[in-house]
Design a protein around this motif. Structure first.
Motif, mmCIF file in Angstrom:
data_model
loop_
_atom_site.group_PDB
_atom_site.id
_atom_site.type_symbol
_atom_site.label_atom_id
_atom_site.label_comp_id
_atom_site.label_asym_id
_atom_site.label_seq_id
_atom_site.Cartn_x
_atom_site.Cartn_y
_atom_site.Cartn_z
ATOM 1 N N PHE B 29 122.511 -34.609 80.840
ATOM 2 C CA PHE B 29 122.351 -33.331 81.534
ATOM 3 C C PHE B 29 122.931 -33.375 82.944
ATOM 4 O O PHE B 29 123.678 -32.470 83.348
ATOM 5 C CB PHE B 29 120.854 -32.984 81.592
ATOM 6 N N ARG B 33 126.011 -31.201 84.349
ATOM 7 C CA ARG B 33 125.783 -30.290 85.465
ATOM 8 C C ARG B 33 126.811 -30.516 86.573
ATOM 9 O O ARG B 33 127.382 -29.567 87.116
ATOM 10 C CB ARG B 33 124.374 -30.492 86.020
ATOM 11 N N SER B 44 120.819 -25.402 80.983
ATOM 12 C CA SER B 44 119.708 -25.591 80.041
ATOM 13 C C SER B 44 119.775 -24.560 78.913
ATOM 14 O O SER B 44 119.659 -24.892 77.725
ATOM 15 C CB SER B 44 118.386 -25.463 80.799
ATOM 16 N N GLU B 48 120.869 -25.286 74.890
ATOM 17 C CA GLU B 48 119.948 -24.903 73.814
ATOM 18 C C GLU B 48 120.657 -24.057 72.745
ATOM 19 O O GLU B 48 120.425 -24.238 71.546
ATOM 20 C CB GLU B 48 118.742 -24.160 74.407
ATOM 21 N N LYS B 60 116.012 -36.564 74.122
ATOM 22 C CA LYS B 60 115.284 -36.782 75.363
ATOM 23 C C LYS B 60 114.715 -38.190 75.393
ATOM 24 O O LYS B 60 114.076 -38.623 74.458
ATOM 25 C CB LYS B 60 114.161 -35.761 75.509
ATOM 26 N N THR B 69 118.273 -36.450 79.421
ATOM 27 C CA THR B 69 118.639 -35.615 78.278
ATOM 28 C C THR B 69 120.076 -35.925 77.910
ATOM 29 O O THR B 69 120.978 -35.723 78.710
ATOM 30 C CB THR B 69 118.489 -34.128 78.655
#
Lengths: 94, 94
Positions: B29, B33, B44, B48, B60, B69
């Motif tokens: 993650f 980002r 996020s 998903e 996770k 993540t």
DNA sequence: AATATTTGGTTTATTATATAAACTAGTTTA
DNA sequence: TAAACTAGTTTATATAATAAACCAAATATT
């Protein structure tokens, strides 16, 4: 960092319109509608957005008695399209 | 008629995530980002959506005490990405 | 000749999408 | 121990895409 993709061009329909206009000096509403498969309403809205941005010009005239809307890409539009295509390369596998 | 562009992939951020994952076996993650420049919230949400579609897996775990993540692309995702890239070619100048 | 249909659009309303802001839960630092 | 940071998620808001409804004029139908 990946480059930004011009949000005005990163839309299937607007990109399709620009892609067609890059390849031919002009295209009318009916042709754009058939080639893109879009509904008239949607196409009308997206053409107006491209026009507002100065990416295309829109000329209304008559062919015989029927109205005709002709679109052409502008130098600004050509530049924007080229920049978009270049930025997009960074998202695609080499 | 121009081909459809998978709406799930025709989104700057989701395309960026897929583009990164196509090029490396996994990405977490934080890395996604930083590389995309997206806000955590937006990332996020888009992760998903890709997961729901079966384009990526999301795992996770913990790196020491901090949560982690990890995202990976699936065969379905690879196929979808390839199909998207191919369709996109029809929108770009030859 | 009247009426129905088609053409070439625009306007308006609805749905979906992208994004940001606010929040949660835990960790590290001062 | 309180402040600030990390790693996210949830919720709210703004924007965009799309469809549906509409309009004016032309053409076709009975």
């Amino acid at each position: 960092m990946l480059p930004e993709l011009d949000p005005l061009l990163h839309s299937q329909l607007r990109l399709a319109v620009m892609s067609i206009l890059i390849g031919s000096p002009e295209a009318d509403f009916v042709y754009l509608r058939k080639t893109t498969g879009a509904t008239a309403g949607n196409l009308s809205v997206q053409i107006e957005k491209l026009r507002e941005a100065g990416y295309i010009t829109v000329e209304k005239s008559f062919r015989g008695k029927m109205p005709r809307t002709t679109c052409r890409i502008t130098p600004t539009g050509i530049k924007a399209f080229e920049t978009y295509v270049e930025a997009l390369q960074d998202y695609l596998p080499k």
